[in-house]
Design a protein around this motif. Structure first.
Motif, short mmCIF file in Angstrom:
data_model
loop_
_atom_site.label_atom_id
_atom_site.label_comp_id
_atom_site.label_asym_id
_atom_site.label_seq_id
_atom_site.Cartn_x
_atom_site.Cartn_y
_atom_site.Cartn_z
N SER A 176 -82.80 36.60 32.42
CA SER A 176 -81.75 35.43 32.38
C SER A 176 -82.56 34.05 32.35
CB SER A 176 -80.65 35.39 33.07
OG SER A 176 -81.11 35.06 34.66
N GLY A 177 -83.92 34.10 32.39
CA GLY A 177 -84.43 32.90 32.32
C GLY A 177 -84.93 32.35 33.51
N THR A 178 -85.99 31.48 33.75
CA THR A 178 -86.60 30.94 35.11
C THR A 178 -85.86 30.05 35.53
OG1 THR A 178 -88.24 29.87 33.65
CG2 THR A 178 -88.72 32.26 34.51
N GLY A 179 -86.47 29.42 36.71
CA GLY A 179 -86.00 28.32 37.42
C GLY A 179 -85.16 28.52 38.53
N PHE A 199 -76.38 35.70 42.99
CA PHE A 199 -77.31 35.28 41.92
C PHE A 199 -76.28 34.80 40.86
CE2 PHE A 199 -79.46 36.03 37.93
CZ PHE A 199 -80.47 35.24 38.16
N TRP A 200 -75.20 35.81 40.49
CA TRP A 200 -74.52 35.86 39.37
C TRP A 200 -73.25 34.58 39.42
CZ3 TRP A 200 -76.25 36.43 34.66
CH2 TRP A 200 -77.03 37.59 34.41
N ALA A 225 -80.66 39.82 35.22
CA ALA A 225 -81.04 38.66 36.06
C ALA A 225 -82.33 38.06 35.76
CB ALA A 225 -80.74 38.86 37.52
N ALA A 226 -83.22 39.33 35.71
CA ALA A 226 -84.58 39.06 35.24
C ALA A 226 -84.86 38.54 34.06
CB ALA A 226 -85.45 40.31 35.56
#
Lengths: 198, 207
Positions: A21-24, B69-70, A18-19
């Protein structure tokens, strides 16, 4: 490896991915984030007044009107040029830069949910009809306006012309009369339906 | 198909009640299997002898967080339609304090008292009775408490906003905190003789 360690490992792996996977804003497919959307709703910029909508329709300006009520209510009465769509059908609306999408309901809150969905789906110009069907009935189909001065008379004539265009019954009077005897949307719609305008 | 299914209109009020029933049954079953109906086990949390509650609840937080999140990233969930409860600082601090005192005295919280009743424990019934009486008392005293009830509102707050961190970094931070917390909790439990096992108040001899 114990189940606890395996779960901790799986959680940390998913969190690390998750960290990386890109920002925004998480998963925003397009458009503004929650903060911008809330600000737009709170400022009233997302609303369109019934009379303004009536002028847009009368002047054939490009506006896509979406009724998010049940299909049975839509069949009974709907605003001119409106199409019926449930929330799940919002994704089928194609982006169109030529004019706004206006959504309305019967005060159930579905229109605000539809507005949020459409904005999150990337539609730039989406508005909610203030007051929904009742707002349309009160302001367009059954307006009550004073006409004692020349200025008031001029405004009454303008609104009355618009109201009659849509089959409405404008009245001269004190708008406070509305508070004493609030318009009953059902009764107004039935009356107008009998006149054969819808 | 995208979630939340109710918000998107995939099912109505009746079906949503059935879904709530299924989710509630599953929740209760897992709480019972996790030993959450045992007041001794829950009260031991406050003496750092058995941190099962901490582990179960933090696991639920991390699972839900990673899931949200996912699922959002995969386009299966629309996060702007999720309800985020607003914050009222002072009333929630006071409420948390009252809740904590009640929890350590009764050994059960509202959800686990229902779990305890379903497995035949009478202390669960006493806690549930007290809770209902407290709700009645609060309702009657509401005109007096109304000022406090709505004091210090700060709206909806989320961790990324408060910490001024990107969502992605917050997800990693919370998960790392949870894993570090679990390691520390197990050390604490071992240092104090291990977690509470099935005790004499367990009616069928074990949970």
């Amino acid at each position: 490896m114990s189940p606890g360690r395996a779960l901790a490992g799986a959680g940390l792996t998913l969190a690390t991915l998750a960290a990386l996977s890109g920002t925004g804003p998480a998963g925003a497919p397009g458009g503004d984030g929650p903060v911008e959307l809330t600000a737009a709703l709170a400022s009233g910029a997302a609303l369109v007044q019934p009379l303004e909508l009536a002028r847009m329709i009368r002047e054939r300006r490009p506006v896509r009107l979406v009724d998010v009520r049940d299909s049975s209510e839509f069949i009974r009465f709907s605003l001119p040029t409106a199409r019926n769509a449930s929330l799940r059908e919002m994704g089928a609306l194609q982006p169109d830069e030529s004019g706004p999408i206006v959504v309305y309901d019967d005060g159930s809150g579905s229109a605000v949910r539809a507005w949020l969905l459409l904005r999150r789906l990337g539609h730039e110009d989406v508005r909610v009809l203030r007051g929904g069907v009742l707002g349309w009935v009160e302001d367009v189909l059954s307006p009550i306006l004073p006409a004692s001065t020349a200025e008031e008379r001029s405004r009454f004539d303008s609104v009355a012309g618009l109201s009659r265009y849509f089959g409405g019954l404008p009245k001269i009077g004190d708008p406070a009369m509305r508070e004493a005897a609030p318009v009953r949307a059902e009764a107004a719609i039935t009356l107008i339906s009998r006149r054969g305008c819808y | 198909m995208r979630a939340p299914l109710y918000e998107w209109g995939f099912f109505g009020d009746g079906a949503s009640l059935l879904v709530a029933l299924a989710v509630g049954v599953a929740f209760g079953w897992f709480l019972e299997r996790g030993g959450m109906g045992n007041a001794r086990k829950l009260a031991a949390q406050f003496y750092f002898r058995d941190l099962t509650v901490f582990k179960v609840l933090f696991t639920a937080v991390v699972t839900a967080m990673l899931g949200v999140f996912w699922l959002t990233r995969l386009g299966l969930l629309e996060p702007s339609l999720l309800y985020v409860p607003p914050t009222w600082v002072v009333p929630q601090l006071l409420g948390g304090l009252v809740f904590g005192v009640g929890f350590v005295m009764g050994g059960l919280c509202p959800g686990t008292s229902c779990v305890a009743i379903s497995s035949g424990r009478r202390d669960g019934l006493a806690v549930l009775g007290g809770m209902l009486f407290g709700i009645l008392l609060f309702g009657e005293a509401f005109p007096v408490l109304e000022g406090l009830y709505s004091a210090t509102p700060v709206g909806t707050l989320t961790l990324p906003e408060v910490l001024r961190l990107p969502y992605e970094a917050t997800v990693l931070l919370v998960t790392a905190m949870a894993v570090a917390g679990f390691v520390l909790a197990e050390r604490l439990e071992r240092g104090r003789g291990g977690p509470v096992g099935p005790g004499p108040d367990t009616p069928q001899g074990g949970t």
